[in-house]
Design an enzyme around this catalytic site. Structure first.
Site, PDB file in Angstrom:
ATOM      1  N   GLY A 279     -27.727  12.517 -33.920  1.00 52.90           N
ATOM      2  CA  GLY A 279     -28.402  13.595 -34.655  1.00 52.90           C
ATOM      3  C   GLY A 279     -27.777  14.952 -34.412  1.00 52.90           C
ATOM      4  N   MET A 281     -26.069  17.689 -30.897  1.00 54.96           N
ATOM      5  CA  MET A 281     -25.650  17.771 -29.496  1.00 54.96           C
ATOM      6  C   MET A 281     -25.805  19.190 -28.968  1.00 54.96           C
ATOM      7  SD  MET A 281     -24.564  16.226 -26.887  1.00 54.96           S
ATOM      8  CE  MET A 281     -24.390  17.137 -25.357  1.00 54.96           C
ATOM      9  N   GLU A 282     -26.373  19.267 -27.766  1.00 50.60           N
ATOM     10  CA  GLU A 282     -26.804  20.544 -27.191  1.00 50.60           C
ATOM     11  C   GLU A 282     -25.721  21.306 -26.430  1.00 50.60           C
ATOM     12  OE1 GLU A 282     -27.835  17.437 -26.129  1.00 50.60           O
ATOM     13  OE2 GLU A 282     -28.009  17.385 -23.945  1.00 50.60           O
ATOM     14  N   HIS A 315     -35.257  20.626 -30.536  1.00 48.78           N
ATOM     15  CA  HIS A 315     -34.832  19.737 -29.449  1.00 48.78           C
ATOM     16  C   HIS A 315     -33.541  20.251 -28.789  1.00 48.78           C
ATOM     17  CE1 HIS A 315     -34.400  15.676 -27.550  1.00 48.78           C
ATOM     18  NE2 HIS A 315     -33.115  15.966 -27.625  1.00 48.78           N
ATOM     19  N   GLU A 316     -32.549  20.538 -29.589  1.00 50.17           N
ATOM     20  CA  GLU A 316     -31.271  20.986 -29.012  1.00 50.17           C
ATOM     21  C   GLU A 316     -31.430  22.344 -28.353  1.00 50.17           C
ATOM     22  OE1 GLU A 316     -29.384  18.547 -28.862  1.00 50.17           O
ATOM     23  OE2 GLU A 316     -30.302  17.398 -30.497  1.00 50.17           O
TER      24      GLU A 316
HETATM   25  N1  TRP Z   1     -27.817  14.730 -26.205  1.00 53.68           N
HETATM   26  C1  TRP Z   1     -27.995  14.472 -27.612  1.00 53.68           C
HETATM   27  C2  TRP Z   1     -29.445  14.744 -27.908  1.00 53.68           C
HETATM   28  O1  TRP Z   1     -30.305  13.946 -27.684  1.00 53.68           O
HETATM   29  C3  TRP Z   1     -27.652  13.063 -28.000  1.00 53.68           C
HETATM   30  C4  TRP Z   1     -26.261  12.818 -28.471  1.00 53.68           C
HETATM   31  C5  TRP Z   1     -25.590  13.497 -29.389  1.00 53.68           C
HETATM   32  C6  TRP Z   1     -25.403  11.761 -28.087  1.00 53.68           C
HETATM   33  N2  TRP Z   1     -24.387  12.919 -29.611  1.00 53.68           N
HETATM   34  C7  TRP Z   1     -24.245  11.864 -28.830  1.00 53.68           C
HETATM   35  C8  TRP Z   1     -25.516  10.711 -27.201  1.00 53.68           C
HETATM   36  C9  TRP Z   1     -23.214  10.955 -28.697  1.00 53.68           C
HETATM   37  C10 TRP Z   1     -24.471   9.813 -27.058  1.00 53.68           C
HETATM   38  C11 TRP Z   1     -23.328   9.926 -27.808  1.00 53.68           C
HETATM   39  O2  TRP Z   1     -29.806  15.804 -28.259  1.00 53.68           O
HETATM   40 ZN    ZN Z   2     -31.588  15.314 -26.486  1.00 56.81          ZN
END
Ligand code: TRP
Ligand code: ZN
Length: 895
Positions: A279, A281-282, A315-316
């Site tokens: 979805g 990435m933070e 969330h992020e």
């Molecule tokens: N940390 C991310 C979230 O939950 C999750 C995520 C984004 C992720 N890209 C990824 C996990 C690629 C594994 C691989 O907000």
């Molecule tokens: Zn997360």
């Protein structure tokens, strides 16, 4: 591209084996030179031995994958090949290291090929330029590094690229310089330098070099700091960014108000990319998002899309504190950041949308995805104790059950107590990489609570069973509630600490004051939290004048299976009167579940018997419809209350799953409701017609959801009339919510109006990737008997692309979730999924492994289906070049 299987690749990683890093990295200086077919990455790491290391003379071991190493130097002196070893995914330097206490620098120059990176982990190319994804272990695909979250470093990044092709150059932190330059070949280019003031683990690293448009705004924090906000998107899409920007500002304000957490950055950037495994990435200060969770415009995004954007942006953003400022010691602790951050985004959603409906949807997802996971081959605790491939553990258990565990802490400690625990957690651990124990200890210490027993929620897999038994004693005017807990398949399991929120309804349906016997007379709230800490406990309620109706697990206070033989009439009473909206919904779901499972069992034994459905269910449904538009009514709630439990959820309750019987039962009950409520449904459908321009507001979205539900039930009873209405709605819609609802309904039918709508939708939106995803999804999830052949054909369509995760999720995972079609008795669904998984595995193992999860529940079906599924799985397992991602899923499924 080939995936090589090595010893290291199938190794099992264990939590029990954790040791602190042998080396720490204080600073990282990175230089990216973007060229036509490759990127040269030069890295200078300021390293020193970790005083906490268990091995003071350990060699330096760095992680790397798919790197072409051009040179290595220590303290400025070139390292000849005999001074280091390149192993499977590692670089080992032993005797060239300076003395024990000395700090030193390692400089490496590597070449990487983002164009060939189809895994979308590390640095990769997408239509508009270059993007990164480093969680969990993508940074090692960019440069040599101790790629583990407990190594936190300060990063400086310089990017060089062609100004025309790649005008936007971004990295974490603050821009500290930029300019023009001429390279060694006399070509004029540009550069930009970024500095991140916060030490961070490598998984939060990000760079972007691309051609993008930007929407700028700013936010002033509670303490008066100004934060520059920017959302970067594909050129021409600026008109689709406003909602995400509003959601970002709303999240920033909410976190200040609810948790006292301010943004610590000068720049907060969101970049949208169409090729993305998950979805969003933070990454610190530079979030990278799947376009699905950024782009929205009334004619292109549904109500659900708008809400998804709110939730994912929040969330992020919330990760900036829960994940980034305080991060995970190791990947077993993943739920430390994910469970907590999902809980935070749920609370945000409850505050800005409707709390009851938000909660209902969360529980629906939990039951449809996490419960099956927790009972299947991929079952694992919220904190797993071992894994082969960490990417396989970004699961419903870690995220959704993890959030439920955090929610239980809030239920146990109260909102203020929970907040005090959060405050202490940050006071103690800001800037650290910590464990789930550290989080629970902060909660315990801030509240003087003992949470030792509570830790079991992190350590145990499986959904607990909670058996309830109520007895009314007229003479003593007492109601005795006996609660008993157990774990399936583990009679010896130590008891968990389970908060059971209860109410008792009196004869008129109103809540009774609850006084536990032995308590003072005056305090008698109508909802109480009972703490079940033993295997079995009795709770005695005093001064009860008549047999009450118990409402247990209000608000879904614990992620358990509730086993409570409440008579149908009492469920119906609660469906009408329970003061807890979640439990009002739940009572209806339980009634529906009983009816559906009963019908499925009958039709399996006697397939020709037509079902008879009780009138009382239609009466209860009518009452819900009537109240929806009455004063105090809630259309969104009514829509949830009348939506039947999914096949996947019902399947968990069957000894041997019969997907055809479940399908027929669900269709039958829908048709029954449609027939019995026809007039009401048609009136409501008209009354709920849009009365103004589209706005993505919860109240409006609720009306649209209920209207779609009316249309669905009408169509179940009378396909001719329903499809005609749907075709009219499709043509008249000025927004995607109404258009999509009509399309999804039509797509279930093999009729000319369905074909016409699908063709028109495709023609109209062929240039909009996210709309094409919807077009694929409605066909993949169609109830039509020929769906598999349609899906097969679509895999060859020019708009389908195995390299794009969104397309794969829509068409292939969509089909995998199509219960009755995927689990076809002849095994064709299984064979198809195995073929596609294998083809995808050579391109993107992470996403392929997610597809393979469609097989999780194969052992729960009849012998015929099992034989087909086993064959498909064995075919996968027999493939010599299977990735470690897919091999773990398949191995567990067969194991
Ligand atoms: N940390 C991310 C979230 O939950 C999750 C995520 C984004 C992720 N890209 C990824 C996990 C690629 C594994 C691989 O907000
Ligand atoms: Zn997360």
């Amino acid at each position: 591209m080939t995936t090589h299987k090595t010893d290291a690749s199938t190794r099992i990683h264990r939590l029990a084996d954790y040791t602190p890093p042998d080396f720490l990295v204080d600073r990282v200086d990175l230089d990216f030179d973007f060229r036509d077919d490759a990127v040269v990455v030069s890295a200078t790491l300021a390293l020193r031995r970790n005083p906490q290391s268990a091995a003071p003379d350990a060699p330096l071991v760095l992680d790397g994958e798919a790197l072409e190493t051009l040179s290595l130097a220590i303290d400025g002196i070139d390292l000849p090949p005999e001074r280091y070893t390149l192993g499977a995914g590692t670089l080992v330097i032993d005797d060239a290291l300076p003395g024990a206490a000395a700090a030193f620098t390692l400089r490496s120059v590597v070449r990487i090929r983002p164009d060939q990176n189809t895994q979308l982990s590390g640095l990769y190319r997408s239509a508009d330029g270059y993007f990164t994804q480093c969680e969990a272990q993508g940074f090692r695909r960019i440069t040599w590094f101790p790629d583990r979250p407990d190594v936190m470093a300060r990063f400086t990044v310089t990017l060089h690229a062609d100004r025309e092709r790649l005008p936007v150059l971004l990295a974490n932190g603050n821009p500290v310089g930029s300019g023009e330059e001429t390279d060694a070949f006399g070509v004029s280019r540009h550069w930009a330098r970024w500095e991140d003031p916060f030490p961070k683990p490598s998984y939060l690293f990000a760079v972007v070099a691309a051609k993008l448009d930007v929407l700028r705004d700013h936010f002033v924090t509670a303490s008066g700091r100004r934060v520059e906000l920017a959302i970067y998107v594909e050129p021409g899409k600026l008109d689709q960014c406003d909602h995400a920007m509003a959601a970002l500002k709303q999240s920033m304000r909410w976190d200040e108000e609810r948790f006292g957490l301010e943004c610590d950055l000068d720049h907060y950037m969101i970049v949208a990319v169409g090729d993305f495994n998950m979805g969003a990435m933070e990454n610190k200060g530079l979030n990278i998002f799947n376009t699905k969770y950024v782009l929205a415009r009334a004619d292109l995004a549904t109500d659900l899309d708008y809400e998804g954007i709110d939730r994912v942006v929040a969330h992020e953003y919330f990760h900036n504190w829960t994940g980034n400022r305080v991060t995970c010691r190791d990947w077993f602790q993943l739920s430390l950041k994910e469970g907590l951050t999902v809980f935070r985004d749920q609370e945000f959603g409850a505050d800005v949308h409707q709390p009851a409906v938000s909660r209902i949807r969360e529980v629906r997802i939990l039951r449809a995805t996490q419960y099956p996971e927790d009972a299947g081959p991929m079952r694992h605790p919220v904190r797993p104790s071992e894994y082969q491939e960490i990417n396989n553990f970004y699961t419903a258990t870690v995220y959704q059950k993890g959030a439920e565990v955090v929610r239980m802490l809030q239920t146990l400690l109260g909102r203020e107590g929970f907040r005090a625990g959060m405050d202490l957690y940050f006071a103690r651990h800001d800037g650290q990489a910590v464990t789930c124990e550290d989080f629970v200890a902060a909660m315990a210490d801030a509240n003087g609570a003992d949470l030792k027993q509570f830790m079991r929620w992190y350590e145990r897999a499986g959904t607990p069973r909670l058996k309830a038994c109520g007895e009314y004693d007229a003479q003593a005017r007492r109601y005795v509630l006996t609660l008993t807990q157990s774990m399936p398949d583990d009679a010896a399991a130590e008891p968990l600490c389970i908060p059971v929120v209860v109410g008792l309804l009196g004869p008129d349906g109103a809540d009774l004051p609850l006084r536990l016997s032995g308590e003072e007379k005056h305090e008698a709230p109508t909802t109480r939290t009972l703490l079940l800490k033993e295997s079995s406990q009795q709770f005695v309620f005093a001064d009860i004048d008549a047999p009450p109706v118990a409402s247990l697990l209000r608000g879904f206070s614990a992620p358990v299976h509730l086993d409570f033989a409440q008579p149908d009439v009492e469920l119906a009473q609660r469906m009408a009167h329970d003061s807890d909206p979640f439990n009002r919904w739940e009572a209806g779901q339980q009634l529906a579940t009983r009816l559906l499972l009963g019908a499925a069992a009958r039709s399996a034994s006697e397939p020709t018997v037509a079902d008879e459905w009780p009138d009382s269910f239609a009466v209860a449904a009518a009452r819900i419809l009537d109240s929806a538009l009455a004063p105090g009514g809630d259309p969104a709630f009514a829509a949830e209350a009348l939506a039947l439990p999914s096949e996947a959820t019902l399947a968990e309750e069957m000894a041997v799953v019969d997907p055809d019987a479940l399908f027929t039962a669900r269709m039958g009950l829908r048709a029954f409701l449609g027939q019995r409520l026809r007039e009401r449904l048609e009136t409501l459908y008209e009354k709920l017609a849009p009365s103004g321009p589209y706005r993505p507001l919860p109240a409006d979205a609720g009306r649209r959801a209920l209207r779609s539900l009316c249309l669905d039930l009408i169509t179940a009873a009378d396909p001719d009339a329903g499809c005609a209405l749907a075709a009219r709605q499709f043509a008249a819609a000025d927004n995607m919510s109404d258009q999509y609802a009509a399309l999804a309904l039509l797509a279930h039918h093999d009729r000319p109006e369905a074909a016409a709508a699908l063709a028109e939708f495709h023609a109209r939106w062929q240039k909009e990737a996210l709309a094409i995803d919807k077009w694929l999804l409605v066909q993949a999830t169609s109830r039509r008997p020929d769906t598999l052949s349609v899906v097969r054909r679509l895999t060859k369509h020019r708009d389908f692309d195995l390299r794009n995760p969104n397309k794969v999720y829509s068409l292939l995972r969509g089909f995998g979730a199509n219960h009755v079609r995927f689990h076809a008795a002849d095994g064709t669904g299984y064979r198809f999924m195995a073929e596609q998984t294998l083809a995808l595995d050579a391109i993107n193992p992470q996403v392929a492994a997610r597809l393979a999860r469609a097989f999780d529940r194969w052992r729960r079906f009849d012998a015929g289906r099992q034989a087909h599924a086993r064959q498909a799985l064995e075919r996968l397992a027999g493939n010599a070049s299977l990735s470690r991602d897919v091999s773990e899923i398949v191995g567990r499924a067969l194991g």
